[in-house]
Write an enzyme that holds these catalytic residues in place. Structure first.
Site, PDB file in Angstrom:
ATOM      1  N   MET A 138     -13.765  77.668  68.911  1.00  0.00           N
ATOM      2  CA  MET A 138     -14.901  77.318  69.775  1.00  0.00           C
ATOM      3  C   MET A 138     -15.250  75.833  69.705  1.00  0.00           C
ATOM      4  O   MET A 138     -16.390  75.450  69.964  1.00  0.00           O
ATOM      5  CB  MET A 138     -16.134  78.145  69.365  1.00  0.00           C
ATOM      6  N   SER A 139     -14.275  74.991  69.344  1.00  0.00           N
ATOM      7  CA  SER A 139     -14.608  73.574  69.162  1.00  0.00           C
ATOM      8  C   SER A 139     -13.413  72.666  69.433  1.00  0.00           C
ATOM      9  O   SER A 139     -12.430  73.082  70.041  1.00  0.00           O
ATOM     10  CB  SER A 139     -15.101  73.354  67.722  1.00  0.00           C
ATOM     11  N   HIS A 156     -23.059  74.423  58.585  1.00  0.00           N
ATOM     12  CA  HIS A 156     -22.907  73.042  59.054  1.00  0.00           C
ATOM     13  C   HIS A 156     -24.096  72.216  58.560  1.00  0.00           C
ATOM     14  O   HIS A 156     -25.235  72.513  58.901  1.00  0.00           O
ATOM     15  CB  HIS A 156     -22.879  72.987  60.587  1.00  0.00           C
ATOM     16  N   SER A 161     -16.276  74.330  60.363  1.00  0.00           N
ATOM     17  CA  SER A 161     -17.043  75.335  59.616  1.00  0.00           C
ATOM     18  C   SER A 161     -16.457  75.551  58.229  1.00  0.00           C
ATOM     19  O   SER A 161     -15.278  75.877  58.098  1.00  0.00           O
ATOM     20  CB  SER A 161     -17.014  76.688  60.343  1.00  0.00           C
ATOM     21  N   HIS A 217     -18.234  86.006  60.998  1.00  0.00           N
ATOM     22  CA  HIS A 217     -18.442  84.621  60.556  1.00  0.00           C
ATOM     23  C   HIS A 217     -18.314  84.480  59.038  1.00  0.00           C
ATOM     24  O   HIS A 217     -17.866  83.452  58.538  1.00  0.00           O
ATOM     25  CB  HIS A 217     -19.799  84.131  61.047  1.00  0.00           C
ATOM     26  N   ASN A 251      -8.915  83.947  60.030  1.00  0.00           N
ATOM     27  CA  ASN A 251      -8.812  85.385  60.287  1.00  0.00           C
ATOM     28  C   ASN A 251      -7.769  85.607  61.372  1.00  0.00           C
ATOM     29  O   ASN A 251      -7.439  84.680  62.098  1.00  0.00           O
ATOM     30  CB  ASN A 251     -10.173  85.949  60.733  1.00  0.00           C
ATOM     31  N   HIS A 304     -21.595  72.573  69.076  1.00  0.00           N
ATOM     32  CA  HIS A 304     -20.784  73.544  69.815  1.00  0.00           C
ATOM     33  C   HIS A 304     -21.442  73.923  71.134  1.00  0.00           C
ATOM     34  O   HIS A 304     -22.663  73.925  71.245  1.00  0.00           O
ATOM     35  CB  HIS A 304     -20.625  74.827  68.985  1.00  0.00           C
ATOM     36  N   ALA A 344     -12.133  75.899  62.033  1.00  0.00           N
ATOM     37  CA  ALA A 344     -11.739  77.243  61.628  1.00  0.00           C
ATOM     38  C   ALA A 344     -11.333  77.971  62.900  1.00  0.00           C
ATOM     39  O   ALA A 344     -11.995  77.834  63.922  1.00  0.00           O
ATOM     40  CB  ALA A 344     -12.907  77.952  60.959  1.00  0.00           C
ATOM     41  N   TYR A 361     -21.706  76.885  72.190  1.00  0.00           N
ATOM     42  CA  TYR A 361     -22.489  78.122  72.033  1.00  0.00           C
ATOM     43  C   TYR A 361     -23.885  77.885  71.488  1.00  0.00           C
ATOM     44  O   TYR A 361     -24.738  78.776  71.522  1.00  0.00           O
ATOM     45  CB  TYR A 361     -21.733  79.146  71.180  1.00  0.00           C
ATOM     46  N   GLU A 362     -24.148  76.685  70.960  1.00  0.00           N
ATOM     47  CA  GLU A 362     -25.514  76.376  70.527  1.00  0.00           C
ATOM     48  C   GLU A 362     -26.408  76.069  71.721  1.00  0.00           C
ATOM     49  O   GLU A 362     -27.621  75.934  71.565  1.00  0.00           O
ATOM     50  CB  GLU A 362     -25.491  75.178  69.573  1.00  0.00           C
TER      51      GLU A 362
HETATM   52 CL1  6GU Z   1     -11.079  85.096  65.972  1.00  0.00          CL
HETATM   53  N1  6GU Z   1     -12.227  83.426  67.574  1.00  0.00           N
HETATM   54  C1  6GU Z   1     -12.881  82.330  67.879  1.00  0.00           C
HETATM   55  N2  6GU Z   1     -13.197  82.127  69.173  1.00  0.00           N
HETATM   56  N3  6GU Z   1     -13.263  81.414  66.992  1.00  0.00           N
HETATM   57  C2  6GU Z   1     -12.936  81.640  65.722  1.00  0.00           C
HETATM   58  C3  6GU Z   1     -12.252  82.764  65.327  1.00  0.00           C
HETATM   59  C4  6GU Z   1     -11.906  83.662  66.316  1.00  0.00           C
HETATM   60  N4  6GU Z   1     -12.071  82.690  63.995  1.00  0.00           N
HETATM   61  C5  6GU Z   1     -12.635  81.561  63.576  1.00  0.00           C
HETATM   62  N5  6GU Z   1     -13.160  80.905  64.624  1.00  0.00           N
END
Ligand code: 6GU
Length: 287
Positions: A221-222, A66, A35, A259, A245, A88, A118, A90-91
């Site tokens: 998530m990847s 993306h 991302s 996001h 973050n 992903h 990310a 989640y998609e």
């Molecule tokens: Cl805090 N969590 C998750 N699951 N994915 C992220 C994230 C956090 N920050 C960027 N991608």
């Protein structure tokens, strides 16, 4: 036999053959851009790019940030193929769809895969903007039976029970540390454990505290699904997380994961991450 990809070996072969018929580039390196990190694809010279929707059998990308293009080209003279945008869980894709491009990489002749993502920082020493060399992973969906290799195994790709204790190539990790040091990145370069979750909701505070206790330094998530499939078919793997973050670990924190913050940090550190990856690519040795 029916393949575990949901795509047969022959389906993958047909996709790879089609791509090879459309470009003269013969990539030894495959790159997956996370991302906000798609700039790496733009840096390729003599590009031949394909929208995912134009590639036979290829899954389609839906997420904001993306682009959904497969870009062939050269990075300082080295032939590469780059996924600009990935798939992903989640998609809503089947896990075999998410990882199908790794098998295409393999059939294109790729020997080394470099993945970026990310991620949220769980390690309290990490700062936003840190780049983490992934040394190992926690595959949480895998614990629940959601592994991309579940189902019939096609031995033409790899063995039924692949080893994962050597998933992340140690030489490449060391090379990344050396290159990072030469580039002056040492004060924001880390090594750690990446934990994958299904998403799309971010973690609760209790979940972050649990993951940290379990040994995760970053959460996202990847990547992990792709790593498993890449290792299954014998490609070398190197992966980086950009800490976009800090995961929220305390009930008195005012912070909330979102996001936009993820994409914003990606922009700020993207150039350095790209330089790190492209320098590593130029130092790779291939058979
Ligand atoms: Cl805090 N969590 C998750 N699951 N994915 C992220 C994230 C956090 N920050 C960027 N991608």
């Amino acid at each position: 036999p029916e393949s575990s990809t949901g795509y047969s070996y022959e389906d993958c072969q047909a996709t790879a053959d089609w791509l090879l018929s459309q470009t003269a580039v013969r990539p030894l390196v495959g790159i997956v851009c996370g991302s906000g990190l798609g700039g790496l694809a733009e840096a390729l010279k003599d590009q031949v790019a394909f929208n995912y929707r134009d590639i036979p059998n290829f899954p389609q990308s839906t997420v904001h940030g993306h682009a959904g293009r497969l870009v062939f080209g050269t990075l300082k003279g080295r032939p590469c193929v780059c996924m600009q945008g990935r798939f992903h869980l989640y998609e809503g894709y089947a896990i075999q769809k998410i990882t199908m491009p790794m098998r295409i990489f393999k059939l294109l002749g790729v020997e080394t895969v470099i993945l970026t993502n990310a991620a949220g920082g769980l390690n309290q020493d990490y700062k936003v903007g840190d780049i983490m060399i992934i040394k190992d992973h926690l595959n949480m969906p895998g614990f629940a039976g959601n592994n991309p290799l579940a189902g019939p195994n096609d031995e033409r790709f790899g063995v039924r029970f692949p080893c994962m204790s050597d998933a992340y190539d140690r030489e490449l990790q060391q090379m990344a540390l050396d290159v990072g040091s030469e580039l002056g990145y040492s004060n924001f370069l880390r090594e750690g454990v990446y934990c994958v979750l299904g998403g799309p909701s971010f973690e609760t505070i209790a979940e972050c505290r649990m993951l940290h206790k379990l040994g995760a330094d970053a959460v996202g998530m990847s990547t992990v699904h792709e790593v498993i499939v890449a290792r299954h078919c014998g490609m070398r793997v190197f992966a980086l997380s950009l800490i976009t973050n800090k995961a929220v670990m305390n009930y008195d924190s005012e912070e909330k994961a979102n996001h936009e913050e993820v994409l914003q940090t990606g922009k700020q550190r993207a150039e350095q991450l790209e330089r790190l990856v492209s320098t590593i690519v130029t130092r790779l040795e291939h058979n």
